[in-house]
Scaffold this motif. Structure first.
Motif, PDB file in Angstrom:
ATOM      1  N   ARG A 149     -34.579 -16.599  45.926  1.00  0.00           N
ATOM      2  CA  ARG A 149     -33.679 -17.679  46.346  1.00  0.00           C
ATOM      3  C   ARG A 149     -33.102 -17.396  47.734  1.00  0.00           C
ATOM      4  NH1 ARG A 149     -36.204 -19.008  42.826  1.00  0.00           N
ATOM      5  NH2 ARG A 149     -35.624 -19.872  40.792  1.00  0.00           N
ATOM      6  N   ILE A 150     -32.845 -16.125  48.036  1.00  0.00           N
ATOM      7  CA  ILE A 150     -32.327 -15.781  49.362  1.00  0.00           C
ATOM      8  C   ILE A 150     -33.406 -15.957  50.423  1.00  0.00           C
ATOM      9  CG2 ILE A 150     -31.398 -13.911  50.769  1.00  0.00           C
ATOM     10  CD1 ILE A 150     -30.006 -12.841  48.279  1.00  0.00           C
ATOM     11  N   ASP A 151     -34.637 -15.556  50.117  1.00  0.00           N
ATOM     12  CA  ASP A 151     -35.730 -15.714  51.073  1.00  0.00           C
ATOM     13  C   ASP A 151     -36.028 -17.178  51.359  1.00  0.00           C
ATOM     14  OD1 ASP A 151     -36.116 -12.993  51.419  1.00  0.00           O
ATOM     15  OD2 ASP A 151     -37.545 -12.835  49.751  1.00  0.00           O
ATOM     16  N   GLU A 152     -35.844 -18.039  50.362  1.00  0.00           N
ATOM     17  CA  GLU A 152     -36.128 -19.465  50.520  1.00  0.00           C
ATOM     18  C   GLU A 152     -34.926 -20.251  51.036  1.00  0.00           C
ATOM     19  OE1 GLU A 152     -37.420 -20.506  46.650  1.00  0.00           O
ATOM     20  OE2 GLU A 152     -39.441 -19.686  46.901  1.00  0.00           O
ATOM     21  N   SER A 153     -33.854 -19.544  51.431  1.00  0.00           N
ATOM     22  CA  SER A 153     -32.667 -20.166  52.054  1.00  0.00           C
ATOM     23  C   SER A 153     -32.022 -21.214  51.151  1.00  0.00           C
ATOM     24  CB  SER A 153     -33.036 -20.797  53.403  1.00  0.00           C
ATOM     25  OG  SER A 153     -33.599 -19.850  54.275  1.00  0.00           O
ATOM     26  N   TYR A 154     -31.811 -20.872  49.905  1.00  0.00           N
ATOM     27  CA  TYR A 154     -31.156 -21.801  48.991  1.00  0.00           C
ATOM     28  C   TYR A 154     -29.653 -21.811  49.227  1.00  0.00           C
ATOM     29  CZ  TYR A 154     -34.959 -23.450  46.083  1.00  0.00           C
ATOM     30  OH  TYR A 154     -36.079 -24.115  45.637  1.00  0.00           O
ATOM     31  N   GLN A 155     -29.082 -23.008  49.072  1.00  0.00           N
ATOM     32  CA  GLN A 155     -27.661 -23.233  49.288  1.00  0.00           C
ATOM     33  C   GLN A 155     -26.960 -23.514  47.968  1.00  0.00           C
ATOM     34  OE1 GLN A 155     -26.245 -23.345  52.581  1.00  0.00           O
ATOM     35  NE2 GLN A 155     -28.222 -22.583  53.273  1.00  0.00           N
ATOM     36  N   VAL A 156     -25.733 -23.023  47.860  1.00  0.00           N
ATOM     37  CA  VAL A 156     -24.885 -23.304  46.704  1.00  0.00           C
ATOM     38  C   VAL A 156     -24.033 -24.530  47.021  1.00  0.00           C
ATOM     39  CG1 VAL A 156     -23.092 -22.416  45.181  1.00  0.00           C
ATOM     40  CG2 VAL A 156     -24.848 -20.874  46.066  1.00  0.00           C
ATOM     41  N   ASN A 157     -24.037 -25.508  46.132  1.00  0.00           N
ATOM     42  CA  ASN A 157     -23.304 -26.762  46.344  1.00  0.00           C
ATOM     43  C   ASN A 157     -22.166 -26.877  45.335  1.00  0.00           C
ATOM     44  OD1 ASN A 157     -25.173 -27.898  48.401  1.00  0.00           O
ATOM     45  ND2 ASN A 157     -26.617 -27.873  46.707  1.00  0.00           N
ATOM     46  N   LEU A 158     -20.961 -27.038  45.855  1.00  0.00           N
ATOM     47  CA  LEU A 158     -19.769 -27.212  45.030  1.00  0.00           C
ATOM     48  C   LEU A 158     -19.151 -28.570  45.318  1.00  0.00           C
ATOM     49  CD1 LEU A 158     -18.127 -23.687  45.518  1.00  0.00           C
ATOM     50  CD2 LEU A 158     -19.714 -24.397  43.728  1.00  0.00           C
ATOM     51  N   ASN A 159     -18.430 -29.117  44.341  1.00  0.00           N
ATOM     52  CA  ASN A 159     -17.774 -30.414  44.483  1.00  0.00           C
ATOM     53  C   ASN A 159     -16.339 -30.333  44.007  1.00  0.00           C
ATOM     54  OD1 ASN A 159     -20.797 -31.136  44.278  1.00  0.00           O
ATOM     55  ND2 ASN A 159     -19.890 -33.059  44.926  1.00  0.00           N
ATOM     56  N   THR A 216     -23.401 -28.584  54.627  1.00  0.00           N
ATOM     57  CA  THR A 216     -23.070 -28.788  53.219  1.00  0.00           C
ATOM     58  C   THR A 216     -23.425 -27.538  52.438  1.00  0.00           C
ATOM     59  OG1 THR A 216     -23.516 -31.150  53.411  1.00  0.00           O
ATOM     60  CG2 THR A 216     -23.441 -30.240  51.203  1.00  0.00           C
ATOM     61  N   GLY A 217     -22.477 -27.035  51.656  1.00  0.00           N
ATOM     62  CA  GLY A 217     -22.719 -25.858  50.847  1.00  0.00           C
ATOM     63  C   GLY A 217     -22.703 -24.568  51.652  1.00  0.00           C
ATOM     64  N   TYR A 218     -23.059 -23.477  50.988  1.00  0.00           N
ATOM     65  CA  TYR A 218     -23.123 -22.178  51.642  1.00  0.00           C
ATOM     66  C   TYR A 218     -24.323 -21.418  51.081  1.00  0.00           C
ATOM     67  CZ  TYR A 218     -21.132 -20.227  47.345  1.00  0.00           C
ATOM     68  OH  TYR A 218     -20.914 -19.855  46.052  1.00  0.00           O
ATOM     69  N   PRO A 219     -24.915 -20.504  51.847  1.00  0.00           N
ATOM     70  CA  PRO A 219     -26.113 -19.803  51.377  1.00  0.00           C
ATOM     71  C   PRO A 219     -25.809 -18.846  50.231  1.00  0.00           C
ATOM     72  CG  PRO A 219     -25.391 -18.934  53.484  1.00  0.00           C
ATOM     73  CD  PRO A 219     -24.544 -20.140  53.217  1.00  0.00           C
ATOM     74  N   ILE A 243     -33.562 -26.287  52.447  1.00  0.00           N
ATOM     75  CA  ILE A 243     -34.240 -27.097  53.455  1.00  0.00           C
ATOM     76  C   ILE A 243     -35.703 -26.699  53.578  1.00  0.00           C
ATOM     77  CG2 ILE A 243     -32.146 -27.528  54.770  1.00  0.00           C
ATOM     78  CD1 ILE A 243     -32.979 -25.305  56.670  1.00  0.00           C
ATOM     79  N   ASN A 244     -36.083 -25.570  52.994  1.00  0.00           N
ATOM     80  CA  ASN A 244     -37.459 -25.088  53.080  1.00  0.00           C
ATOM     81  C   ASN A 244     -38.322 -25.547  51.926  1.00  0.00           C
ATOM     82  OD1 ASN A 244     -36.781 -23.687  55.439  1.00  0.00           O
ATOM     83  ND2 ASN A 244     -36.187 -21.865  54.287  1.00  0.00           N
TER      84      ASN A 244
END
Length: 435
Positions: A118-128, A148-151, A47-48
């Protein structure tokens, strides 16, 4: 009267047919107990920042058969989606706990730096799973929140922690065959017949109606991990507590990954399985922003309208006080809205640019109306990833015919029917506001 009755029967038959109709790509999948469920990974999002990254750009576990890309449409590519296979193995209605996935290679300096970024920028892991994105459920202040997803991980006291254990919960619903109905004519009336068979309502399997994930940071025992292979059961109990963290990230050290999965029967029907995604956190803020923008536009438009109406009424009152002879004497000295009437029917200084802008305006308007219409019919539902963007591009290209016609027609209207230069105008319309 007979023709009207026939049309009513035809319309009723069409609506009954639609009751058993599924849009392409959105029909339910029936899984028997023990069938394999394919979990796919999508691009990492944040989101960042608007830059997506591939899932396997981080040191996650890779499938033993190799990484395979899924077929994607143009809309998915433009939105940054990148679906790939994953090493997670699910079997319908087969609960599994403490499944060891893999132990990554020791992190090099570049991988350690990338993971921290990636952790500092708040990235999310998306699974389907079965075309459903994984969602994170949390109860806060008595409200049920969804994300949606998880950090990828979190930072606590200058230490970086990664979520290396995932607790999956798959919501399933017993498979139900769609009921089909038809209409037949019988004399002067119509009779509704159904093809429902009570014997066909027996459960033939299950449908996936929900996909939830709870990320945890768990520190595995290094000596035990070295002896395990992929999909072996972890010999010790894994307590998944999303509040606490245990697996810190450090250079030259590997990261072990594990997961568990449970299947829960739910009353959610397959047609309503996307309702949870419409209630996610952040939707209220989005609608509030739209409502706030509309209120500001309406307020400014009302102010301009009041000023314009006051000016027009003042000019009208002034003109009515003057007689015709006085108006003829001072007509050259008057200034106001009435003098603009003569300018309305004059050809503008740059008629070609005006025609191009009007034509492209109709083009964008036509694209918006067609997109809204087909989206309302369900052809651009969230289940079809990238369908909205692909549809908008298709309608924008198709409405180029409308834009060219409007631009040329307006040019001929302003030039008194002179059709010279129409080809140049039609060509410029397509390049003035490109895709």
């Amino acid at each position: 009267m007979g023709h009207f009755r026939n049309w009513v029967l035809i319309c009723f038959l069409v609506f009954q047919f639609v009751d058993g109709f599924y849009l392409p790509g959105s029909f339910p999948h029936n899984y028997n107990i023990g069938d394999k469920l394919s979990v796919k990974v999508n691009s990492l999002s944040s989101i960042n920042t608007e830059i997506p990254y591939a899932y396997y750009s981080l040191p996650f576990c890779r499938p033993s058969e190799g990484i395979k890309d899924s077929a994607e449409n143009l809309g998915e590519l433009l939105m940054g989606d990148r679906l790939e296979n994953s090493p997670y193995r699910f079997k319908m209605y087969s609960n599994e706990t403490q499944i060891f996935l893999c132990n990554s290679n020791p992190l090099c300096a570049e991988e350690f730096k990338t993971l921290k970024e990636r952790i500092d920028e708040s990235y999310q892991v998306n699974l389907n799973l079965d075309n459903l994105p994984a969602i994170r459920v949390m109860i806060k202040d008595g409200y049920l929140l969804h994300w949606t997803g998880y950090p990828v991980g979190t930072k606590f006291q200058d230490e970086y922690y990664v979520f290396n254990h995932l607790k999956f919960k798959v919501l399933i619903h017993k498979y139900e065959e769609p009921s089909m109905a038809g209409v037949i004519g019988a004399g002067d009336g119509a009779e509704l017949i159904t093809t429902d068979d009570k014997t066909s309502n027996k459960s033939k399997g299950y449908m996936v109606v929900g996909f939830e994930v709870t990320p945890c940071s768990f520190r595995h025992i290094p000596e035990t991990v070295k002896k395990l292979k992929m999909y072996d059961k972890y010999p010790y109990s894994i307590e998944c507590d999303p509040i606490t963290v245990g697996m810190n990230v450090s250079e030259s050290n590997p990261i072990p990954f594990s997961y568990e999965v449970s299947f829960v029967e739910s009353d959610i029907k397959w047609s309503l399985r996307w309702d949870a995604y419409l209630k996610m956190e952040g939707a209220k803020v989005h609608w509030f922003s739209i409502f706030n923008s509309l209120m500001v536009i309406a307020f400014l438009a009302a102010i301009i309208l009041v000023i314009l109406m006051r000016t027009i009424h003042r000019d009208l009152a002034h003109y009515e006080e003057l007689d015709k002879e006085a108006q003829a004497e001072i007509i050259e000295e008057l200034s106001g809205w009435k003098l603009v009437v003569g300018d309305i029917f004059r050809t503008p200084a740059n008629p070609v640019l005006l025609c191009i802008m009007v034509g492209d305006g109709f083009r964008i308007l036509g694209m918006a109306l067609e997109t809204i219409f087909f989206a309302a019919l369900g052809f651009m539902s969230p289940a079809s990833r990238g369908a909205l963007v692909s549809g908008m591009l298709f309608f924008y290209t198709f409405c180029g015919l409308l834009a060219g016609y409007i631009a040329v027609w307006l040019l001929q209207t302003m030039t008194g029917g002179d059709s010279r230069g129409w080809l140049s105008v039609a060509w410029r319309v397509s390049c003035f506001f490109p895709d």
